[in-house]
Design an enzyme around this catalytic site. Structure first.
Site: not given
Length: 218
Positions: A23, A46-48, A88
């Site tokens: 990340n 990508s944490e979104n 996520s």
């Protein structure tokens, strides 16, 4: 400044290994993806809501449905997988991220991290950092060593913390530093600087590894 940031990003990329799920935080850390060695299979998260993050989108070729967690338009590899935020963060909290690379405002000698707010200034919030620093197997900080001459590596953080004792490695333009129980150990020093230079730019007392190496840019 661009050259300094590229130097940091290149060195961080050397910490990645084939098969890692990585990340990259917003800002300087996003540059790390540009320097992943050719042939190395690294999955960028990508944490979104997706894995398979690729390079920034070229102007005029943006896909409005593909952005990174900072809202910037990016591209995705053919095998990318998109999902909701709950999935996520399940990946993050489940320990499936090998490395997270984040920026920082301050890092303390014990590994405390402050990277989300300056009191009195309007900010978007902490985002996924509080989950990433406890969920990822390794936390690497990629940042410039000072901010307008002010120390960023301190005896104790003065800004509100993101998390305590979470940082494993710090990479700046001056060198590479490992956070240990004894303190911050400099393992690599860039040839542009001396031991005295990096110490003067750091509030806490640094420990220099007996196996101190030259920080390589390539």
């Amino acid at each position: 400044m661009a050259d300094i940031k590229a130097r940091i990003a290149k060195r961080v990329a050397k910490e990645l290994k084939d098969g890692y799920v990585v990340n990259l935080g917003i800002g300087l850390p996003t540059m790390v993806g540009d320097y992943i060695p050719e042939g190395m299979d690294v999955i960028l998260h990508s944490e979104n809501g997706f894995v398979g993050l690729d390079a920034a989108a070229e102007p005029g070729h943006e896909d409005v449905d593909i952005t990174n967690s900072g809202g910037a338009y990016v591209t995705a590899v053919p095998r990318a997988n998109f999902f909701d935020a709950a999935t996520s963060f399940g990946i993050v909290r489940g320990g499936h991220v090998d490395v997270t690379v984040l920026g920082a405002m301050q890092v303390a000698e014990n590994g405390d991290l402050a990277n989300w707010i300056v009191p009195g200034k309007k900010v978007a919030g902490m985002g996924g950092a509080m989950d990433l620093v406890v969920g990822a197997k390794e936390v690497i900080i990629a940042m410039t060593h000072t901010a307008k001459g002010a120390h960023k590596i301190l005896k104790k953080c003065t800004l509100p913390l993101t998390a305590q004792r979470c940082v494993d490695l710090i990479v700046t333009e001056m060198g590479v530093m490992k956070v240990t129980d004894e303190g911050i150990v400099v393992t690599e020093l860039h040839p542009d600087y001396t031991k005295e230079d990096i110490q003067a730019a750091t509030e806490c007392e640094l420990i220099f590894s007996p196996d101190l190496k030259v920080m390589e840019e390539e």
